[in-house]
Design an enzyme around this catalytic site. Structure first.
Site, PDB file in Angstrom:
ATOM      1  N   LYS A  11     -36.319  21.082  30.407  1.00  0.00           N
ATOM      2  CA  LYS A  11     -36.657  21.264  31.822  1.00  0.00           C
ATOM      3  C   LYS A  11     -37.776  22.304  32.002  1.00  0.00           C
ATOM      4  O   LYS A  11     -38.116  23.036  31.058  1.00  0.00           O
ATOM      5  CB  LYS A  11     -35.389  21.662  32.581  1.00  0.00           C
ATOM      6  CG  LYS A  11     -34.296  20.568  32.562  1.00  0.00           C
ATOM      7  CD  LYS A  11     -33.115  20.962  33.444  1.00  0.00           C
ATOM      8  CE  LYS A  11     -32.055  19.885  33.460  1.00  0.00           C
ATOM      9  NZ  LYS A  11     -30.930  20.223  34.393  1.00  0.00           N
ATOM     10  N   TYR A  51     -32.617  11.406  39.352  1.00  0.00           N
ATOM     11  CA  TYR A  51     -31.352  12.046  39.737  1.00  0.00           C
ATOM     12  C   TYR A  51     -30.695  11.342  40.934  1.00  0.00           C
ATOM     13  O   TYR A  51     -29.912  11.964  41.661  1.00  0.00           O
ATOM     14  CB  TYR A  51     -31.587  13.521  40.052  1.00  0.00           C
ATOM     15  CG  TYR A  51     -31.636  14.402  38.819  1.00  0.00           C
ATOM     16  CD1 TYR A  51     -30.531  14.531  37.976  1.00  0.00           C
ATOM     17  CD2 TYR A  51     -32.775  15.133  38.496  1.00  0.00           C
ATOM     18  CE1 TYR A  51     -30.562  15.337  36.845  1.00  0.00           C
ATOM     19  CE2 TYR A  51     -32.811  15.953  37.367  1.00  0.00           C
ATOM     20  CZ  TYR A  51     -31.698  16.046  36.556  1.00  0.00           C
ATOM     21  OH  TYR A  51     -31.716  16.857  35.448  1.00  0.00           O
ATOM     22  N   THR A  93     -22.874  22.986  31.714  1.00  0.00           N
ATOM     23  CA  THR A  93     -23.906  22.937  32.765  1.00  0.00           C
ATOM     24  C   THR A  93     -24.282  24.337  33.249  1.00  0.00           C
ATOM     25  O   THR A  93     -25.456  24.646  33.423  1.00  0.00           O
ATOM     26  CB  THR A  93     -23.387  22.100  33.961  1.00  0.00           C
ATOM     27  OG1 THR A  93     -22.946  20.830  33.468  1.00  0.00           O
ATOM     28  CG2 THR A  93     -24.467  21.901  35.001  1.00  0.00           C
ATOM     29  N   HIS A 117     -31.556  18.634  29.911  1.00  0.00           N
ATOM     30  CA  HIS A 117     -30.739  17.512  30.396  1.00  0.00           C
ATOM     31  C   HIS A 117     -30.371  16.656  29.202  1.00  0.00           C
ATOM     32  O   HIS A 117     -31.171  16.499  28.276  1.00  0.00           O
ATOM     33  CB  HIS A 117     -31.537  16.656  31.393  1.00  0.00           C
ATOM     34  CG  HIS A 117     -30.878  15.331  31.665  1.00  0.00           C
ATOM     35  ND1 HIS A 117     -29.880  15.198  32.608  1.00  0.00           N
ATOM     36  CD2 HIS A 117     -31.015  14.118  31.070  1.00  0.00           C
ATOM     37  CE1 HIS A 117     -29.451  13.934  32.581  1.00  0.00           C
ATOM     38  NE2 HIS A 117     -30.129  13.262  31.665  1.00  0.00           N
ATOM     39  N   GLU A 128     -31.407   5.803  31.543  1.00  0.00           N
ATOM     40  CA  GLU A 128     -32.332   6.945  31.541  1.00  0.00           C
ATOM     41  C   GLU A 128     -33.467   6.752  30.527  1.00  0.00           C
ATOM     42  O   GLU A 128     -34.607   7.120  30.802  1.00  0.00           O
ATOM     43  CB  GLU A 128     -31.563   8.229  31.249  1.00  0.00           C
ATOM     44  CG  GLU A 128     -30.639   8.610  32.399  1.00  0.00           C
ATOM     45  CD  GLU A 128     -29.812   9.857  32.134  1.00  0.00           C
ATOM     46  OE1 GLU A 128     -29.039  10.234  33.021  1.00  0.00           O
ATOM     47  OE2 GLU A 128     -29.931  10.459  31.032  1.00  0.00           O
TER      48      GLU A 128
END
Ligand code: UDP
Length: 139
Positions: A11, A51, A93, A117, A128
């Site tokens: 990210k 998302y 997370t 992720h 994905e």
């Protein structure tokens, strides 16, 4: 054990911290092979689409703003039980709850800016991977 593929994203926070190489080393140390990769600065529409399952969640707007705040490094990882193996080395997370030695424990600051992720199931991995890579880009 079954050979699987999973979608991984480094990210914007981790890309900005210049730790792509260190995170790639974690993948390789875990026996995960990088079979496709690209760096990309996501548009708002691309982040919202990726998302979409979270669109009703209260953090959706902030998540999209964060994911479009700078470039991300997107890769497909392949290996035995790649989906759960990647989730294991990512950590929880919330980095405050992530086990010592996991990517999020070592490189993430907060539940929003949490470094990586990883797909959470075979069905989501397939969706994905196809979101970012065409079949001819997968090695
Ligand atoms: N997220 C957030 N606030 C929350 C929960 C999640 O900003 O309270 C973000 C966070 O970046 C997380 C992403 O939304 O990685 C997706 O959430 P999920 O529960 O699927 O976590 P993950 O699968 O990434 O561990």
């Amino acid at each position: 054990m079954s050979k699987e593929r999973t979608l991984s994203i480094i990210k914007p926070d981790a890309v900005a911290k210049n730790v792509i190489g260190q995170i790639y080393q974690r993948f390789e140390d875990a026996g995960l092979k990088i079979v496709a990769a690209k760096m990309k600065h996501l548009s708002q529409a691309e982040a919202e689409g990726f998302y979409a399952v979270h669109k009703e969640r209260p953090f959706f707007g902030e998540l999209v703003a964060f994911m479009t705040s700078g470039p991300v490094m997107i890769q497909v990882l392949e290996g035995d039980n790649a989906i759960s193996k990647n989730r294991d080395i990512m950590g929880a997370t919330n980095p405050k709850e992530a086990a010592a030695g996991t990517i999020r424990a070592d490189f993430a600051e907060s539940i929003d800016a949490n470094a990586v992720h990883g797909s959470d199931a075979p069905e989501t991995a397939a969706v994905e991977i196809a979101y970012f890579f065409s079949s001819i880009e997968l090695n």
